[in-house]
Design an enzyme around this catalytic site. Structure first.
Site, PDB file in Angstrom:
ATOM      1  N   ASP A  42     -12.427  -0.613   2.161  1.00 51.98           N
ATOM      2  CA  ASP A  42     -11.381  -0.419   3.183  1.00 51.98           C
ATOM      3  C   ASP A  42     -11.963   0.180   4.471  1.00 51.98           C
ATOM      4  O   ASP A  42     -12.252  -0.551   5.417  1.00 51.98           O
ATOM      5  CB  ASP A  42     -10.242   0.439   2.621  1.00 51.98           C
ATOM      6  CG  ASP A  42      -8.922   0.235   3.331  1.00 51.98           C
ATOM      7  OD1 ASP A  42      -8.851  -0.604   4.236  1.00 51.98           O
ATOM      8  OD2 ASP A  42      -7.942   0.917   2.972  1.00 51.98           O
ATOM      9  N   ASP A  43     -12.084   1.512   4.488  1.00 51.46           N
ATOM     10  CA  ASP A  43     -12.628   2.219   5.656  1.00 51.46           C
ATOM     11  C   ASP A  43     -13.666   3.224   5.161  1.00 51.46           C
ATOM     12  O   ASP A  43     -13.391   4.435   5.115  1.00 51.46           O
ATOM     13  CB  ASP A  43     -11.496   2.953   6.396  1.00 51.46           C
ATOM     14  CG  ASP A  43     -10.419   1.983   6.865  1.00 51.46           C
ATOM     15  OD1 ASP A  43     -10.635   1.296   7.857  1.00 51.46           O
ATOM     16  OD2 ASP A  43      -9.356   1.917   6.199  1.00 51.46           O
ATOM     17  N   GLU A  50       0.883  -1.184   0.000  1.00 54.87           N
ATOM     18  CA  GLU A  50       0.000   0.000   0.000  1.00 54.87           C
ATOM     19  C   GLU A  50       0.919   1.233   0.000  1.00 54.87           C
ATOM     20  O   GLU A  50       0.918   1.997  -0.944  1.00 54.87           O
ATOM     21  CB  GLU A  50      -0.912  -0.026   1.236  1.00 54.87           C
ATOM     22  CG  GLU A  50      -1.885   1.154   1.319  1.00 54.87           C
ATOM     23  CD  GLU A  50      -2.688   1.181   2.631  1.00 54.87           C
ATOM     24  OE1 GLU A  50      -2.266   0.536   3.611  1.00 54.87           O
ATOM     25  OE2 GLU A  50      -3.739   1.878   2.656  1.00 54.87           O
TER      26      GLU A  50
HETATM   27  N1  ADE Z   1      -6.199  -0.061   9.016  1.00 50.91           N
HETATM   28  C1  ADE Z   1      -7.358   0.399   8.554  1.00 50.91           C
HETATM   29  N2  ADE Z   1      -7.254   0.750   7.283  1.00 50.91           N
HETATM   30  C2  ADE Z   1      -5.982   0.506   6.900  1.00 50.91           C
HETATM   31  C3  ADE Z   1      -5.253   0.655   5.702  1.00 50.91           C
HETATM   32  N3  ADE Z   1      -5.795   1.140   4.594  1.00 50.91           N
HETATM   33  N4  ADE Z   1      -3.963   0.309   5.706  1.00 50.91           N
HETATM   34  C4  ADE Z   1      -3.388  -0.161   6.808  1.00 50.91           C
HETATM   35  N5  ADE Z   1      -4.024  -0.320   7.948  1.00 50.91           N
HETATM   36  C5  ADE Z   1      -5.310  -0.002   8.015  1.00 50.91           C
HETATM   37 ZN    ZN Z   2      -7.147  -1.970   4.805  1.00 50.15          ZN
END
Ligand code: ADE
Ligand code: ZN
Length: 335
Positions: free
Chosen positions: A275-276, A197
């Site tokens: 993701d979030d 990432e």
């Molecule tokens: N925890 C929550 N979202 C994340 C992300 N995109 N990368 C790493 N840790 C995370």
């Molecule tokens: Zn993640």
């Protein structure tokens, strides 16, 4: 196209339950637990969601999780996300949770996992959304701390399918967790990890070679190394890509420059995920629409992405087939 994206059956494979915490629910839970949060309105919270990098986001994300205290808080958080799955035609979701974010604040592992897993059980019954759990180790903490979490999880092993690795990637390579992943695999957990990432291609190599992961969360920086791409393709490992997360955290400067299409053309098995979602401006269908629009993806490509989501899920063969049959029938009548 919008209707096609909304209605196509899909699975979500990269989702942090703590990252689904919408400001409205955060206020509600903070109030009932009588916890002060450093924001006076929902607008103020949303305005704080401007990030320069992963760490910037993580600082706010861990702070938000502080209001989660009781089993019901974890239940409400999870059920609220699963309701959003149902209306978006997410048939199945693989949910990551970060036990250490809570146990380090004195919340018991049991409180966390019972709240989450009871919501999952109810959602299966009431909403027809299936789900499973990925217990994620926080990589900015030590391997010894991850071992403690593994230990704490064992009485609830029947509720957990896989282990993951998340949080601050740079400076915390997968090799740091070699032993705890080995032990987790011995306990029957399937190994997964965030890799590539913000970390470079070497981190992805470590995750696949040293941790033996079965799926790569993000994986964007794999494209730096053609040999790595070849290895990922030949080992048939999927990438759980998160378009709006990538722009929110400045992993990608503009969705028009997102490597998703290039990944597909290279033969990588890509899936689309949120993701979030509470922090990055959109649930899974918004991720699909945004990336479709930026890269002018065809219906066939959207179908392929959804197909990957079931094929590379951790579901058993029969469940995969059932979902794939429904998906293909949807595609054939809506293409
Ligand atoms: N925890 C929550 N979202 C994340 C992300 N995109 N990368 C790493 N840790 C995370
Ligand atoms: Zn993640």
């Amino acid at each position: 196209m919008k209707n096609f994206i909304n209605n196509i059956p899909k699975a979500e494979l990269h989702l942090h339950i703590e990252g689904t915490f919408e400001p409205e629910l955060m206020f509600e839970i903070a109030k009932r637990n009588q916890i002060e949060i450093p924001f006076s309105s929902i607008e103020e919270i949303k305005a704080a969601y401007e990030f320069d990098c992963l760490q910037d986001f993580l600082d706010i994300y861990y702070q938000g999780a502080n209001v989660l205290i009781k089993e019901k808080d974890f239940y409400d958080l999870t059920y609220s996300y699963l309701e959003k799955c149902a209306v978006q035609n997410v048939r199945h979701t693989e949910i990551m949770f970060d036990p250490q974010t809570h146990t380090d604040r004195g919340i018991s592992f049991e409180t966390v996992i019972l709240g989450i897993s009871n919501a999952m059980k109810d959602a299966k019954e009431n909403l027809n959304v299936s789900s499973l759990l990925i217990m994620s180790y926080l990589r900015h903490l030590s391997e010894a701390a991850a071992f403690k979490t593994l230990e704490a999880s064992l009485p609830f092993k029947h509720l957990i399918t896989a282990v993951g690795l998340d949080s601050s990637e740079k400076g915390n390579p997968p090799s740091k967790f070699k032993n705890v992943f080995k032990a987790s695999i011995q306990e029957g957990y399937i190994p997964l990890a965030h890799a590539g990432e913000e970390g470079n291609a070497d981190y992805v190599w470590e995750a696949i070679d040293i941790l033996g992961i079965k799926r790569i969360d993000h994986g964007n920086n794999s494209l730096q190394d053609p040999k790595l791409v070849e290895a990922i393709v030949s080992r048939d490992l999927a990438l759980t890509v998160c378009p709006l997360s990538n722009t929110a955290l400045q992993v990608v400067d503009d969705l028009k420059n997102h490597p998703l299409k290039e990944m597909m053309e290279l033969g990588l098995k890509v899936t689309v995920n949120s993701d979030d979602p509470a922090y990055f401006g959109g649930q899974i269908n918004k991720n699909f629409s945004a990336i479709q629009n930026a890269l002018t993806l065809s219906k066939e490509e959207i179908y392929q992405l959804c197909k990957n989501s079931f094929e590379y899920s951790l579901l058993d063969k029969d469940s995969k087939e059932k979902h794939l049959t429904e998906l293909t029938s949807f595609y054939n009548t809506n293409r």
